[in-house]
Design an enzyme around this catalytic site. Structure first.
Site, PDB file in Angstrom:
ATOM      1  N   CYS A  40       0.845  -1.198   0.000  1.00 54.31           N
ATOM      2  CA  CYS A  40       0.000   0.000   0.000  1.00 54.31           C
ATOM      3  C   CYS A  40       0.882   1.250   0.000  1.00 54.31           C
ATOM      4  CB  CYS A  40      -0.890  -0.036   1.246  1.00 54.31           C
ATOM      5  SG  CYS A  40      -1.787   1.484   1.596  1.00 54.31           S
ATOM      6  N   HIS A  41       0.325   2.321  -0.467  1.00 49.68           N
ATOM      7  CA  HIS A  41       1.019   3.610  -0.495  1.00 49.68           C
ATOM      8  C   HIS A  41       1.531   3.994   0.907  1.00 49.68           C
ATOM      9  CE1 HIS A  41       1.479   7.476  -2.765  1.00 49.68           C
ATOM     10  NE2 HIS A  41       1.747   7.854  -1.531  1.00 49.68           N
ATOM     11  N   THR A  42       0.787   3.627   1.943  1.00 48.60           N
ATOM     12  CA  THR A  42       1.192   3.981   3.310  1.00 48.60           C
ATOM     13  C   THR A  42       2.512   3.297   3.693  1.00 48.60           C
ATOM     14  OG1 THR A  42      -1.155   4.178   3.822  1.00 48.60           O
ATOM     15  CG2 THR A  42       0.342   4.186   5.681  1.00 48.60           C
ATOM     16  N   HIS A  62       0.780  -3.994   5.926  1.00 44.28           N
ATOM     17  CA  HIS A  62      -0.393  -3.897   6.798  1.00 44.28           C
ATOM     18  C   HIS A  62      -1.652  -4.289   6.043  1.00 44.28           C
ATOM     19  CE1 HIS A  62      -0.070  -0.137   4.579  1.00 44.28           C
ATOM     20  NE2 HIS A  62      -1.386  -0.106   4.649  1.00 44.28           N
ATOM     21  N   GLU A  63      -1.487  -5.059   4.964  1.00 39.48           N
ATOM     22  CA  GLU A  63      -2.644  -5.403   4.138  1.00 39.48           C
ATOM     23  C   GLU A  63      -2.575  -6.899   3.823  1.00 39.48           C
ATOM     24  OE1 GLU A  63      -4.477  -2.542   0.862  1.00 39.48           O
ATOM     25  OE2 GLU A  63      -3.064  -3.913  -0.073  1.00 39.48           O
ATOM     26  N   CYS A  92     -10.983  -3.146  20.705  1.00 37.04           N
ATOM     27  CA  CYS A  92     -10.915  -3.818  22.007  1.00 37.04           C
ATOM     28  C   CYS A  92     -12.297  -4.009  22.619  1.00 37.04           C
ATOM     29  CB  CYS A  92     -10.001  -3.050  22.957  1.00 37.04           C
ATOM     30  SG  CYS A  92     -10.735  -1.523  23.616  1.00 37.04           S
ATOM     31  N   CYS A  95     -12.614   0.209  25.432  1.00 38.76           N
ATOM     32  CA  CYS A  95     -12.130   1.571  25.673  1.00 38.76           C
ATOM     33  C   CYS A  95     -13.266   2.571  25.408  1.00 38.76           C
ATOM     34  CB  CYS A  95     -10.932   1.869  24.777  1.00 38.76           C
ATOM     35  SG  CYS A  95     -11.341   2.118  23.040  1.00 38.76           S
ATOM     36  N   CYS A  98     -14.363   2.691  21.739  1.00 41.05           N
ATOM     37  CA  CYS A  98     -15.163   1.545  21.276  1.00 41.05           C
ATOM     38  C   CYS A  98     -16.571   1.599  21.881  1.00 41.05           C
ATOM     39  CB  CYS A  98     -14.493   0.227  21.660  1.00 41.05           C
ATOM     40  SG  CYS A  98     -13.104  -0.225  20.600  1.00 41.05           S
ATOM     41  N   CYS A 106     -10.098   2.764  17.711  1.00 42.16           N
ATOM     42  CA  CYS A 106      -9.814   2.207  19.042  1.00 42.16           C
ATOM     43  C   CYS A 106      -8.376   2.548  19.372  1.00 42.16           C
ATOM     44  CB  CYS A 106      -9.993   0.691  19.028  1.00 42.16           C
ATOM     45  SG  CYS A 106      -9.289  -0.149  20.464  1.00 42.16           S
ATOM     46  N   ARG A 110      -2.772   1.980  20.807  1.00 44.88           N
ATOM     47  CA  ARG A 110      -2.208   2.851  19.782  1.00 44.88           C
ATOM     48  C   ARG A 110      -0.758   3.268  20.079  1.00 44.88           C
ATOM     49  NH1 ARG A 110      -3.513   8.832  20.017  1.00 44.88           N
ATOM     50  NH2 ARG A 110      -2.350   9.721  18.311  1.00 44.88           N
ATOM     51  N   CYS A 169      -6.747  -3.180   4.074  1.00 45.33           N
ATOM     52  CA  CYS A 169      -6.523  -1.732   4.017  1.00 45.33           C
ATOM     53  C   CYS A 169      -7.246  -1.077   2.851  1.00 45.33           C
ATOM     54  CB  CYS A 169      -5.024  -1.402   3.972  1.00 45.33           C
ATOM     55  SG  CYS A 169      -4.749   0.380   3.991  1.00 45.33           S
ATOM     56  N   ARG A 364      -2.466  -2.622  -7.787  1.00 39.65           N
ATOM     57  CA  ARG A 364      -2.022  -3.184  -6.525  1.00 39.65           C
ATOM     58  C   ARG A 364      -1.157  -4.403  -6.817  1.00 39.65           C
ATOM     59  NH1 ARG A 364      -2.452   0.240  -2.654  1.00 39.65           N
ATOM     60  NH2 ARG A 364      -3.550  -0.387  -0.753  1.00 39.65           N
TER      61      ARG A 364
HETATM   62  P1  NAI Z   1      -1.670   4.692  -4.840  1.00 37.93           P
HETATM   63  O1  NAI Z   1      -0.307   5.273  -4.826  1.00 37.93           O
HETATM   64  O2  NAI Z   1      -1.835   3.289  -5.295  1.00 37.93           O
HETATM   65  O3  NAI Z   1      -2.638   5.588  -5.744  1.00 37.93           O
HETATM   66  C1  NAI Z   1      -2.613   6.994  -5.728  1.00 37.93           C
HETATM   67  C2  NAI Z   1      -3.152   7.471  -7.080  1.00 37.93           C
HETATM   68  O4  NAI Z   1      -3.217   8.905  -7.042  1.00 37.93           O
HETATM   69  C3  NAI Z   1      -2.286   7.085  -8.260  1.00 37.93           C
HETATM   70  O5  NAI Z   1      -3.075   6.478  -9.269  1.00 37.93           O
HETATM   71  C4  NAI Z   1      -1.693   8.414  -8.735  1.00 37.93           C
HETATM   72  O6  NAI Z   1      -1.481   8.457 -10.134  1.00 37.93           O
HETATM   73  C5  NAI Z   1      -2.776   9.391  -8.291  1.00 37.93           C
HETATM   74  N1  NAI Z   1      -2.298  10.759  -8.152  1.00 37.93           N
HETATM   75  C6  NAI Z   1      -1.112  11.198  -7.642  1.00 37.93           C
HETATM   76  N2  NAI Z   1      -1.026  12.528  -7.697  1.00 37.93           N
HETATM   77  C7  NAI Z   1      -2.188  12.973  -8.252  1.00 37.93           C
HETATM   78  C8  NAI Z   1      -2.691  14.237  -8.580  1.00 37.93           C
HETATM   79  N3  NAI Z   1      -1.981  15.346  -8.352  1.00 37.93           N
HETATM   80  N4  NAI Z   1      -3.924  14.335  -9.132  1.00 37.93           N
HETATM   81  C9  NAI Z   1      -4.653  13.220  -9.370  1.00 37.93           C
HETATM   82  N5  NAI Z   1      -4.212  11.960  -9.085  1.00 37.93           N
HETATM   83  C10 NAI Z   1      -2.990  11.839  -8.537  1.00 37.93           C
HETATM   84  O7  NAI Z   1      -2.255   4.905  -3.367  1.00 37.93           O
HETATM   85  P2  NAI Z   1      -3.326   4.066  -2.522  1.00 37.93           P
HETATM   86  O8  NAI Z   1      -2.676   2.882  -1.919  1.00 37.93           O
HETATM   87  O9  NAI Z   1      -4.582   3.900  -3.303  1.00 37.93           O
HETATM   88  O10 NAI Z   1      -3.580   5.084  -1.317  1.00 37.93           O
HETATM   89  C11 NAI Z   1      -4.139   6.376  -1.584  1.00 37.93           C
HETATM   90  C12 NAI Z   1      -3.922   7.287  -0.377  1.00 37.93           C
HETATM   91  O11 NAI Z   1      -4.680   6.826   0.733  1.00 37.93           O
HETATM   92  C13 NAI Z   1      -2.481   7.335   0.116  1.00 37.93           C
HETATM   93  O12 NAI Z   1      -2.210   8.653   0.572  1.00 37.93           O
HETATM   94  C14 NAI Z   1      -2.485   6.362   1.265  1.00 37.93           C
HETATM   95  O13 NAI Z   1      -1.435   6.630   2.164  1.00 37.93           O
HETATM   96  C15 NAI Z   1      -3.834   6.646   1.850  1.00 37.93           C
HETATM   97  N6  NAI Z   1      -4.440   5.614   2.674  1.00 37.93           N
HETATM   98  C16 NAI Z   1      -5.276   6.037   3.680  1.00 37.93           C
HETATM   99  C17 NAI Z   1      -5.943   5.133   4.474  1.00 37.93           C
HETATM  100  C18 NAI Z   1      -6.885   5.598   5.526  1.00 37.93           C
HETATM  101  O14 NAI Z   1      -7.266   4.816   6.408  1.00 37.93           O
HETATM  102  N7  NAI Z   1      -7.336   6.836   5.473  1.00 37.93           N
HETATM  103  C19 NAI Z   1      -5.740   3.687   4.284  1.00 37.93           C
HETATM  104  C20 NAI Z   1      -4.945   3.357   3.126  1.00 37.93           C
HETATM  105  C21 NAI Z   1      -4.297   4.294   2.384  1.00 37.93           C
HETATM  106 ZN    ZN Z   2      -2.759   0.892   3.626  1.00 37.15          ZN
END
Ligand code: NAI
Ligand code: ZN
Length: 370
Positions: A40-42, A62-63, A92, A95, A98, A106, A110, A169, A364
């Site tokens: 994942c991107h994270t 984490h996925e 949990c 807490c 939750c 939760c 953390r 994720c 992915r």
């Molecule tokens: P990814 O890297 O696979 O996809 C990101 C996409 O955004 C790519 O297709 C890229 O071409 C596009 N992109 C980049 N710059 C851009 C721009 N200026 N304009 C338009 N499109 C643009 O990332 P993934 O894995 O899908 O994650 C996306 C985001 O969500 C990341 O920041 C990640 O860290 C975050 N994330 C957040 C979670 C949460 O719980 N809130 C959980 C998982 C990921």
């Molecule tokens: Zn993730």
């Protein structure tokens, strides 16, 4: 127990494939054999040292999805052989968060999770006498990993683990951000910024919620085909439209979308996503993870005039209670996962998976241990 693992020794270095020693699970902990894990991107944000919680050496990932191998004392909600998805957000059920039933955040464990250890403050991974940190409490880039019981979703046993791992994720985050954190009504318009696994899953969430207009936005033109396959009705490439993305969205929707979902982590895109929400009622949901310390600014009038800005963590999903329903949605064909997996690689090819993500060639990548 010996385990193959991809170790991040330092930020911005290639991951190193090593044989590590994994300690047995302690009280309330579970030893899981990971079958497969998404990248994942994270994970990349952490590897690039842009996460304030960065603590190396560590085992990212984490996925994942796998099976229970051994339970520590006191564990009673999972048993050996169960199929499970490790959760970076625990549940949990005790807490204040939750009990409130108002959040899926939760925070019972953390602090230690963010320090890179198990809840007792120690690690279960060792490499040549050196302790290796956990990452997000999951560390799925190790064939064997130890996870607190309260951070494991038990899922049905008839699922392909190398597909449902993405529910750990990206897919859950995107679908859940729409179904739980937005308020998409049948016939609505939705804009999704960024078409990685999260954004493509948000498109699916919009489709499931009955949106009529689904505008997909990405600077990578290769994302258009899969976005349309999953339900997008329009595609915008900000680099080729010759006007601001927000103006283009306004033209397509008579002023703005009912809901915008940001899935890039890029600050300027977050700002655009807020602006793209319709004045008076539009909601913007931010899912992207910014580099540590970054801030975004908007004119207050945007929200004074009726826009709502929200964020979404793991799609608002309570992992232990609700992830089994997402697995059912996949098994029933409501959520598409297989099409999001562009590359199946071995754990030994983990660095290639990061390259594919950075170059935009992969949707992915899934790493396999089996
Ligand atoms: P990814 O890297 O696979 O996809 C990101 C996409 O955004 C790519 O297709 C890229 O071409 C596009 N992109 C980049 N710059 C851009 C721009 N200026 N304009 C338009 N499109 C643009 O990332 P993934 O894995 O899908 O994650 C996306 C985001 O969500 C990341 O920041 C990640 O860290 C975050 N994330 C957040 C979670 C949460 O719980 N809130 C959980 C998982 C990921
Ligand atoms: Zn993730």
């Amino acid at each position: 127990m010996k385990s193959i693992a991809a170790i991040a020794l330092e930020s911005n270095q290639l991951l190193s494939i090593e044989e590590i020693e994994v300690m047995p699970p302690g009280e309330g902990e579970v030893l899981v054999e990971i079958a497969a894990t998404g990248v994942c991107h994270t994970d990349a944000v952490m590897l690039e040292g842009l996460n304030s919680k960065a603590s190396f050496p560590t085992i990212l990932g984490h996925e994942g999805a796998g099976r229970v191998v051994e339970c520590g004392t006191g564990v009673n909600s999972v048993a050996v052989g169960d199929s499970v998805i490790p959760l970076y957000g625990a549940e949990c059920r005790q807490c204040p968060h939750c009990i409130s039933q108002r959040t899926n955040l939760c925070w019972s464990i953390r602090e230690t999770r963010d320090q890179g250890t198990m809840p007792d403050g120690s690690t279960r991974f060792w490499l040549n006498g050196l302790p290796i940190n956990h990452f997000m409490g999951t560390s799925t880039f190790s064939r064997y990993t130890v996870v607190p019981e309260i951070a494991l979703a038990k899922i049905r046993s008839d699922t392909p683990l190398d597909k449902v791992c993405l529910l750990g994720c990206g897919v859950t985050t995107g679908v859940g951000a729409v179904l739980n954190d937005a308020d998409v009504r049948p016939g609505d318009s939705v804009a999704v910024f960024g078409l990685g696994a999260v954004g493509l899953s948000a498109i699916q969430g919009a489709r499931i919620a009955g949106a009529m207009t689904i505008i997909a936005i990405d600077i990578n033109p290769a994302k258009e085909a899969i976005a349309r396959k999953l339900g997008a009705t329009h595609f915008i490439n900000p680099n080729t439209i010759g006007q601001r993305t927000v103006e283009c969205i306004a033209d397509l929707t008579a002023g703005g979308v009912d809901t915008s979902i940001e899935c890039t982590g890029v600050l300027s895109v977050m700002r655009d996503a807020v602006e793209a929400a319709h004045v008076g009622w539009g909601t913007c949901v931010l899912t992207g993870v910014e580099a540590s310390g970054q801030e975004v600014s908007i004119p207050p009038v945007w929200v004074r005039y009726g826009r709502t800005v929200k964020g979404s963590y793991f799609g608002g999903v309570r992992g232990r209670s609700e992830l089994p329903t997402y697995v059912d949605m996949y098994m029933n064909g409501l959520i598409e996962i297989d099409a999001l997996i562009s590359h199946n690689l071995k754990i030994q090819d983990v660095n290639q998976a990061f390259d594919l993500m950075r170059s935009g060639q992969s949707t992915r990548s899934v790493l396999h241990f089996e």
